[in-house]
Scaffold this motif. Sequence first.
Motif, short mmCIF file in Angstrom:
data_model
loop_
_atom_site.label_atom_id
_atom_site.label_comp_id
_atom_site.label_asym_id
_atom_site.label_seq_id
_atom_site.Cartn_x
_atom_site.Cartn_y
_atom_site.Cartn_z
N LEU A 1 17.11 34.29 9.64
CA LEU A 1 18.30 34.94 9.12
C LEU A 1 19.40 34.63 10.14
O LEU A 1 19.38 35.13 11.27
CB LEU A 1 18.10 36.45 8.99
N ASN B 1 22.55 37.38 11.73
CA ASN B 1 22.47 38.57 10.91
C ASN B 1 22.58 39.87 11.69
O ASN B 1 22.70 40.93 11.10
CB ASN B 1 21.15 38.59 10.13
N TYR B 2 22.53 39.79 13.02
CA TYR B 2 22.39 41.02 13.81
C TYR B 2 23.37 41.01 14.98
O TYR B 2 23.29 40.13 15.84
CB TYR B 2 20.95 41.11 14.32
N SER C 1 20.62 35.60 15.68
CA SER C 1 19.81 35.23 14.52
C SER C 1 18.41 35.79 14.68
O SER C 1 17.94 35.98 15.80
CB SER C 1 19.76 33.71 14.39
#
Length: 190
Positions: free
Chosen positions: A155, A158-159, A167
Amino acid sequence: MYAISLGDGAELRPLEVWHAAEMLANIDRGRAFIGQHIGLPQVVADLDGARAYLRSYGEKRATDTGALHGIWQDGTLVGGLLFRTWDTPSGVCEAGCWLEPAAAGRGLVTRGMRLLIDWAFRTRGMHRVEWRVATANQPSINVARRLGMTREGVLRENYPHDGERTSTEIWSVLAPEWPTAGEGAAQHAH
């Protein structure tokens, strides 16, 4: 309560609200190390934060939506293993961990997670255990590999962590794969 030997003077036990001071001490000993890839040190910033975090997992245990276990080395709390999410109807859960630097590199997370994943599959009937890890967290990626998990993808960014987008790699192991992937996990359950 139970205590399961992980060998070498280490034990896996429930981590509960009354352990708040021990948890805070554990996080304080490894705050920078633990915080490299996860936000737990910000959540457990003080004793009230430790209590709130432990209480949230007490509630998850009571509602069958998560669980938290501590790793004690020679009587000192040095880290934790958790099921961050637990969804019995879908048969899917997400496992995670943290460890202070003095306890790293001894195989404690791998040994403890083998026990917990074995329990999730064999006792609770889960179908899939996920492991989500920052792409830069090589020690945690190595745990996923040792547990026989498959890397499914990334992902991207995403964070948010420490002001940067990070990622997340997604790893998993399925119940039908576990007897092979777990490298004899049932043997480690004693």
